[in-house]
Structure formats: C-alpha cells, structure tokens
Motif scaffolding. Structure first.
Motif, PDB file in Angstrom:
ATOM      1  N   MET A  26       0.587  -1.917   0.013  1.00  0.00           N
ATOM      2  CA  MET A  26      -0.214  -0.117  -0.109  1.00  0.00           C
ATOM      3  C   MET A  26       0.756   1.007   0.004  1.00  0.00           C
ATOM      4  O   MET A  26       1.706   1.491   0.700  1.00  0.00           O
ATOM      5  CB  MET A  26      -0.834  -0.132   1.557  1.00  0.00           C
ATOM      6  N   ALA A  27       0.696   2.484  -0.821  1.00  0.00           N
ATOM      7  CA  ALA A  27       1.772   3.471  -1.080  1.00  0.00           C
ATOM      8  C   ALA A  27       1.275   4.503  -1.253  1.00  0.00           C
ATOM      9  O   ALA A  27      -0.135   4.765  -1.274  1.00  0.00           O
ATOM     10  CB  ALA A  27       2.560   3.308  -1.820  1.00  0.00           C
ATOM     11  N   ARG A  28       1.614   5.597  -0.366  1.00  0.00           N
ATOM     12  CA  ARG A  28       1.211   6.900  -0.883  1.00  0.00           C
ATOM     13  C   ARG A  28       1.087   7.564  -1.876  1.00  0.00           C
ATOM     14  O   ARG A  28       2.104   7.309  -2.478  1.00  0.00           O
ATOM     15  CB  ARG A  28       1.673   7.603   0.098  1.00  0.00           C
ATOM     16  N   ILE A  29       0.083   7.823  -2.454  1.00  0.00           N
ATOM     17  CA  ILE A  29       0.005   9.177  -3.517  1.00  0.00           C
ATOM     18  C   ILE A  29       0.450  10.519  -3.143  1.00  0.00           C
ATOM     19  O   ILE A  29       0.046  10.699  -2.830  1.00  0.00           O
ATOM     20  CB  ILE A  29      -1.589   8.899  -4.331  1.00  0.00           C
ATOM     21  N   ARG A 152      -4.304   6.715  -0.725  1.00  0.00           N
ATOM     22  CA  ARG A 152      -3.180   5.590  -1.458  1.00  0.00           C
ATOM     23  C   ARG A 152      -3.072   4.616  -1.793  1.00  0.00           C
ATOM     24  O   ARG A 152      -4.925   4.473  -1.951  1.00  0.00           O
ATOM     25  CB  ARG A 152      -3.175   4.654   0.073  1.00  0.00           C
ATOM     26  N   SER A 153      -2.845   3.683  -2.510  1.00  0.00           N
ATOM     27  CA  SER A 153      -3.416   2.891  -3.180  1.00  0.00           C
ATOM     28  C   SER A 153      -2.611   1.503  -3.336  1.00  0.00           C
ATOM     29  O   SER A 153      -1.260   1.653  -2.979  1.00  0.00           O
ATOM     30  CB  SER A 153      -3.255   3.257  -4.981  1.00  0.00           C
TER      31      SER A 153
ATOM     32  N   GLU B 150      -9.387 -11.048  -0.819  1.00  0.00           N
ATOM     33  CA  GLU B 150      -9.718  -9.935   0.081  1.00  0.00           C
ATOM     34  C   GLU B 150     -10.278  -9.066  -0.598  1.00  0.00           C
ATOM     35  O   GLU B 150     -11.509  -8.865   0.401  1.00  0.00           O
ATOM     36  CB  GLU B 150      -8.151  -9.517   0.465  1.00  0.00           C
ATOM     37  N   LEU B 151      -9.456  -8.416  -1.899  1.00  0.00           N
ATOM     38  CA  LEU B 151     -10.441  -7.323  -2.336  1.00  0.00           C
ATOM     39  C   LEU B 151     -12.588  -7.743  -2.673  1.00  0.00           C
ATOM     40  O   LEU B 151     -12.649  -7.152  -2.425  1.00  0.00           O
ATOM     41  CB  LEU B 151      -9.809  -7.022  -3.687  1.00  0.00           C
ATOM     42  N   ILE B 152     -11.801  -9.514  -3.174  1.00  0.00           N
ATOM     43  CA  ILE B 152     -13.375  -9.494  -3.356  1.00  0.00           C
ATOM     44  C   ILE B 152     -14.025  -9.610  -2.669  1.00  0.00           C
ATOM     45  O   ILE B 152     -15.748  -9.344  -2.127  1.00  0.00           O
ATOM     46  CB  ILE B 152     -13.364 -10.336  -4.717  1.00  0.00           C
ATOM     47  N   GLU B 153     -13.604 -10.427  -1.800  1.00  0.00           N
ATOM     48  CA  GLU B 153     -14.245 -10.857   0.041  1.00  0.00           C
ATOM     49  C   GLU B 153     -15.221  -9.249   0.566  1.00  0.00           C
ATOM     50  O   GLU B 153     -15.999  -9.457   1.448  1.00  0.00           O
ATOM     51  CB  GLU B 153     -13.659 -11.419   0.590  1.00  0.00           C
ATOM     52  N   PHE B 160     -13.407  -1.826   0.722  1.00  0.00           N
ATOM     53  CA  PHE B 160     -12.183  -2.730   1.114  1.00  0.00           C
ATOM     54  C   PHE B 160     -11.378  -0.945   1.626  1.00  0.00           C
ATOM     55  O   PHE B 160     -11.486  -1.167   2.704  1.00  0.00           O
ATOM     56  CB  PHE B 160     -11.044  -2.739  -0.204  1.00  0.00           C
ATOM     57  N   VAL B 161     -12.040  -0.145   0.525  1.00  0.00           N
ATOM     58  CA  VAL B 161     -10.608   1.381   1.550  1.00  0.00           C
ATOM     59  C   VAL B 161     -12.279   1.634   1.954  1.00  0.00           C
ATOM     60  O   VAL B 161     -11.157   2.114   3.513  1.00  0.00           O
ATOM     61  CB  VAL B 161     -11.156   2.449   0.020  1.00  0.00           C
ATOM     62  N   LEU B 162     -12.953   1.858   2.359  1.00  0.00           N
ATOM     63  CA  LEU B 162     -13.840   2.873   3.540  1.00  0.00           C
ATOM     64  C   LEU B 162     -13.945   1.658   4.704  1.00  0.00           C
ATOM     65  O   LEU B 162     -13.805   2.474   5.698  1.00  0.00           O
ATOM     66  CB  LEU B 162     -15.151   2.087   3.050  1.00  0.00           C
ATOM     67  N   ARG B 163     -12.927   0.620   4.815  1.00  0.00           N
ATOM     68  CA  ARG B 163     -13.258  -0.155   6.026  1.00  0.00           C
ATOM     69  C   ARG B 163     -11.938  -0.218   6.604  1.00  0.00           C
ATOM     70  O   ARG B 163     -11.830   0.117   7.343  1.00  0.00           O
ATOM     71  CB  ARG B 163     -13.167  -2.062   5.586  1.00  0.00           C
ATOM     72  N   GLU B 164     -11.071   0.292   5.679  1.00  0.00           N
ATOM     73  CA  GLU B 164      -9.563   0.304   5.941  1.00  0.00           C
ATOM     74  C   GLU B 164     -10.220   1.935   6.969  1.00  0.00           C
ATOM     75  O   GLU B 164      -8.846   2.153   7.336  1.00  0.00           O
ATOM     76  CB  GLU B 164      -8.387   0.305   4.715  1.00  0.00           C
ATOM     77  N   MET B 165     -10.561   2.655   5.931  1.00  0.00           N
ATOM     78  CA  MET B 165     -10.097   4.138   6.885  1.00  0.00           C
ATOM     79  C   MET B 165     -11.652   4.050   7.850  1.00  0.00           C
ATOM     80  O   MET B 165     -11.574   4.838   8.759  1.00  0.00           O
ATOM     81  CB  MET B 165     -11.155   4.875   5.511  1.00  0.00           C
ATOM     82  N   GLY B 166     -11.981   2.880   7.883  1.00  0.00           N
ATOM     83  CA  GLY B 166     -13.287   3.000   9.586  1.00  0.00           C
ATOM     84  C   GLY B 166     -14.298   4.069   8.932  1.00  0.00           C
ATOM     85  O   GLY B 166     -14.996   4.491  10.001  1.00  0.00           O
TER      86      GLY B 166
END
Ligand code: SF4
Lengths: 420, 167
Positions: A26-29, A152-153, B150-153, B160-166
């Motif tokens: 995971m990297a910063r953009i 990030r991406s 993980e992405l698909i699930e 996925f992004v929204l979950r990571e960011m809480g």
C-alpha cells in the motif's frame, strides 16, 4: 539490498527500506489524476458513498481534455460533473477551458508532477511522468476514487526491464522513433506488468519532450511504468516550475533486472507503426507510397513545443499536399502561445494546415478530425487500434513529428530526407 | 472464497483485444451501462451485443484488454451479461479494473487454446477449474493472489478502502 529506481520510489512511499518484485504494497499517492471520461465515474462513487472530502485537495488533478471544448451535450454533462465536483470539494488543480491542456503535457509543464513522485492516474498514459523520474501508472476510475478518498493505493511491485540505448541518433530521429522501434522489437505485451527503465547515452542526450514521449508509450508495450532517472536536463526543466521539494532517485549499479536489452540507437531509422498495433513499426522507407488523407500533429505523445518546432521547420515555405488535411494541435495553452510567438502558426496556416485548440480530439476519434471509412492518417499520437481515430474501416500510421510533417507535404508517407 | 459456478457459451476472440475493440471511444461520452453494453465488442464482432446471452463467457487470447484505462470496458462486458472472461494473460489496467468492479477474470492459456466459439463452459470461481462440456475437457486457471481474494471478499475496492479507513 540494491534496488531499481522504481523499487526505491515505491519503498519510499510505503515507508519501507526495501520492496521486492511481486509483493503487494500500500503506497502513498502524491497526485491522483482524472479526466472528463474517467473522473465522472470516480466522482459518482464518492458522492454515492457520502464521502464529502478528499484526502488532500492539493493532490488531485482534474483535466477535462478528451471531448473539450465540449463536443456534444453528453460531453458537456460529463465536464459539468468535474466542474461541480472541483468546486464542491475545493480541488486546487482543476483546469477550466483556457487553462486546460492535454493532461500529460500539462501537468509536467505546470510543475504539478516532480521527480520522485508517485502518481496514480485514471488514464493509461499516466506513465508519461516517468520521463521526469517519477513513478506513475494508469488505473481505472474505481482506483482513482479509492485514491481520492484515502490518498493510498495498492501496487504489485513490478520486475524491471532495462533498456540501454547508446550511440548518436541519426538526423530527424527522436524519442518517438526510439520507442516505436523498442515496441516493434518486444511487442505490445513485451513489458506486461513490468517496469521499463530507459538509460544509456542516447537517452541522456534527449530533451524532456522526447523523454516524456518515450515514457508515454511504455503502456503500449504493456508496461506498468516507464522511467528515466533524473539528470541535469531534468533538473533544468523542473527549475522554476514548482516550490515543492522533490527527491531524485536512481537505480543502484547492482539492482536486479529480469532482462537487460542493449540497443545501438545510432542504427535506428525513422519509424512508422502500421495499423492496427503500435508494435507494427518499420523504417519509414517501407511505408513509402502509401497515400494519406490526414495528418495529425498533437497529443500527449508529440504535441509539445519541440514537436511543433520540428514540424514547422519542415513545412516552412511549403504547402500541404492536395487532398490532405493537416491538423496541428498544440497540447497546452502555454505551448499554443509559444508556438504562436515563435511564428509557427503563420507557417502552418500558409501551408494550409488548421490549428486546433488544445484537446485530445482526434487522437481517440473523439472530435476535431475524425476519419471516414477507408481513410488513412499519419499521426504523432500513440495508438493505431481499429477505429481509434474514427471509422472502424479507417487506418492510423503512427510516427514522430518529422515524418508526419514530411508526409503532409508529400501526400504519401515520407521521410523528411525526401523533402529537402 | 465463496464458490460460484458459471455456465454459458464461449465467445472466442484473438490476441491483444484492445479496449477500443471492447468499447469504442466514440461511445465514451456516457458511462451508462445499458448504452455501453449495446456497443460491447462492436469493433471486434458487430453482432456480439445482439447475440450474447446472460451467463456467456468471453475467451480471449493473450494481453486481453490492452490499451486505455477505461472502466467502461469491464462495465460494458458485465452489462452485456457476460459472466466472466478467460484469457492466457490480461493487460494490467484491465486486470485491476475487473477486480475492482467485480468482473471475474481467469488466466488460463490452456482454456484459451482449446476452446472455440460456441463451446459450453463451466467455471468454478473457487477452484479455478474450467470444464469444457462440449469437448469433455478440463482446464485450470491461475488461483487469485491472496490480496485479490481479500478485495473480492470485501465486495470490491471501495468497500475495502472505506473499511480500512474506518468509514
Ligand atoms: S492525447 Fe490521446 S492518448 Fe493522450 S490522453 Fe488524450 S486521448 Fe489519451
């Protein structure tokens, strides 16, 4: 552990000492980019999910360049989506008509991308910024949305191929010819998932315009990115364009490549890529006598001042051949102004060419020069897929600006050497 | 990964099918899935969109989806009713877009080499086993990397992004 320039940039943006090819990080953009085709989908994702702010309003660029000035009502609606989003989310780098240019020419010119940056763009030619020594790669709209939200991406660290180009270039041969030659050698998936690192004395002698043109077409070999380590020429180009600090990365001498390809650049002739793939490149002599209907000089590959300068120097005092339509598209308003001030417009107009405002336009068969069935064009753009510039029965031959200009005058695909 | 089995007819295409063939740029002034579906694969096979049925599969050659970053390409394929795409290799942006948007894609050189248009295929998403019912053959697809699973699930990139960011 020794690393390539690409690995170093990815490591620095994921706060790690090292990264290995194949790893997912995971990297910063530093910058997330979208245009009038790709950004509306990303914007809808943000709005539908109730996201009311972006990760950093200064690290997003929105460039409505594809179907602008608005080609039709549908395009106008897409541009309106960008405009309203830029306003509502206070995006700093939104470019309205008048400031707008073809994205990959515009962002380096405006100092928005700098060496060592990590750029994610919802446009496949985002790889252009490798010419500055940045890691940049194209993604789709959903990835753009993810990056706009989180900053990030995810990336799979690519393996690298090194192309060492040495020797002095022949007259009129430029970066476009070199990259068309390379793609001709390795094929349109020759660098699939990999990084293309370009180095050697021939690359070191190229100006920024040629370097950007070469990295622009890395995607045409399937690469994740193209990259050239920054040097004095890069630093000179960047100077005065931005206040932001940047980092210069370069590959370690013992970095690991999965392929090293040595090329004697002095042997490379002016190239033309035949329809319908960029890998169909051949020396221009093999395209002789193919008569053409249109010539396009422009795009994110070859619409920079230096390209127009080459074309103008060849066209000066001559006429575009009967039956040929020549369209010149300065890639940005600054280039437009510079070309005008340098007297190129007078040269082009007297020759019978038309000058378009900055836009992608015909490059993707959008507008401002679409081809009819059976028509052939020589273009300084980067893709010659079926239907790319218009009717599925039309054909595009890719070349650098010198061959394009010479062909406009001759009416058949020609070398500048035939002209003089 | 939860198991889904797709069954449908194969539509075979060649190598290097590009995004302009999947959805020509002249239709990109919209992102409406229905409109895009109506022009899906138009420059490769003008009949495709009118003859494809729900559940059918696209079987391509190497480097499928090369060219532009347009997500309109997987959108058009999905909206045309295609259940999945099978090819020996995919262009990287197309690969990424497909995962992000939930269009299943499978890398299998064997399936691509052996299948012809019209073959009846059955694809198991969990095992990566592709059965060619017409020919009585079985092929294997590369398993998805763990991160992709993980992405698909998570339901795609955005959840996925929204979950990571809480969020
Ligand atoms: S000029 Fe052509 S290749 Fe470049 S961004 Fe525009 S449409 Fe894409």
């Amino acid at each position: 552990m020794p690393m390539t320039i690409t690995e170093k940039i990815l490591a620095a943006h994921s706060d790690r000492d090292t990264v290995h090819p194949g790893e997912i990080i995971m990297a910063r953009i530093d910058l997330a980019l979208g245009n009038d085709i790709t950004a509306p989908i990303a914007i809808k994702i943000l709005r539908d999910n109730g996201i009311d702010e972006v990760f950093d309003k200064d690290k997003i660029a929105l460039v409505p360049d594809h179907f602008t000035p608005n080609k039709d009502i549908a395009s106008a609606e897409q541009c309106k989506v960008l405009r309203e989003f830029a306003h509502d989310y206070d995006i700093s780098h939104y470019f309205e008509l008048g400031e707008m240019g073809v994205e990959h020419a515009l962002l380096p010119e405006q100092g928005i991308v700098l060496p060592g940056d990590l750029v994610l763009g919802a446009d496949s030619h985002t790889c252009t910024y490798g010419g500055l020594g940045a890691f940049s790669t194209g993604v789709g709209s959903t990835d753009l949305a993810g990056a706009m939200i989180s900053g990030r991406s995810w990336f799979r660290v690519p393996t690298s191929m090194k192309f060492v180009l040495d020797g002095e270039l022949r007259p009129w041969v430029g970066g476009k010819d070199l990259i068309l030659y390379i793609i001709g050698q390795i094929g349109v998936d020759g660098a699939l998932y990999r990084s293309m690192e370009l180095t050697g004395s021939a690359i070191g002698a190229l100006g920024m315009s040629d370097r950007l043109a070469m990295c622009n077409m890395a995607i045409e070999a399937g690469a994740k990115n193209g990259i050239i380590a920054p040097d004095a020429i890069t630093e000179e180009y960047v100077k005065g364009r931005s206040e932001r600090e940047y980092t210069v990365f370069s590959s370690d001498a013992d970095a690991v490549y999965d392929e090293v390809i040595n090329i004697d650049a002095s042997q490379i002739e002016l190239q033309v890529a035949f329809p319908h793939l960029p890998e169909n490149s051949k020396p221009v002599g093999e395209a002789k006598d193919i008569s053409i209907d249109q010539v396009v000089i422009g795009s994110c590959t070859n619409g920079r001042f230096e390209d127009l300068e080459i074309a103008a120097s060849l066209i000066k005092g001559k006429k575009v051949a009967d039956g040929v339509r020549m369209i010149v598209i300065p890639a940005t308003p600054t280039i437009y102004r510079q070309a005008m001030d340098a007297g190129f417009f007078a040269i082009f107009l007297e020759a019978g060419a038309v000058i378009s405002p900055p836009t992608c336009g015909p490059c993707l068969g959008g507008h401002m020069g679409v081809l009819a069935e059976g028509e052939k064009a020589v273009a300084t753009t980067n893709r010659n897929f079926v239907g790319r510039m218009g009717h599925p029965g039309s054909e595009v031959y890719l070349s650098g600006p010198a061959v394009a200009a010479a062909s406009a005058v001759a009416g058949t695909i020609s070398s500048p050497h035939d002209l003089i | 990964m939860s198991e889904t089995v797709f069954r449908g007819r194969a539509w075979k295409f060649g190598n290097d099918v590009d995004t302009d063939a999947i959805i020509p740029a002249r239709y990109l002034n919209t992102s409406d899935p229905e409109v895009l579906a109506a022009h899906c694969m138009e420059d490769a096979d003008p009949e495709f969109s009118s003859r494809v049925s729900a559940g059918d599969m696209i079987v391509g050659g190497k480097n499928f989806g090369c060219g532009s970053s347009r997500e309109h390409a997987p959108i058009a394929i999905k909206a045309a009713g295609v259940s999945c795409v099978i090819a020996p290799s995919f262009a990287r942006i197309f690969y990424r877009n497909s995962f992000n948007m939930g269009l299943p894609i499978f890398e299998s050189a064997q399936a691509s080499a052996q299948t012809v248009s019209g073959d009846e295929l059955e694809v198991n998403t969990a095992t990566g086993v592709i059965r060619n019912i017409t020919r009585g053959e079985e092929y294997r697809a590369e398993p998805f990397p763990p991160f992709m699973v993980e992405l698909i699930e998570a339901g795609g990139l955005i959840p996925f992004v929204l979950r990571e960011m809480g969020k």
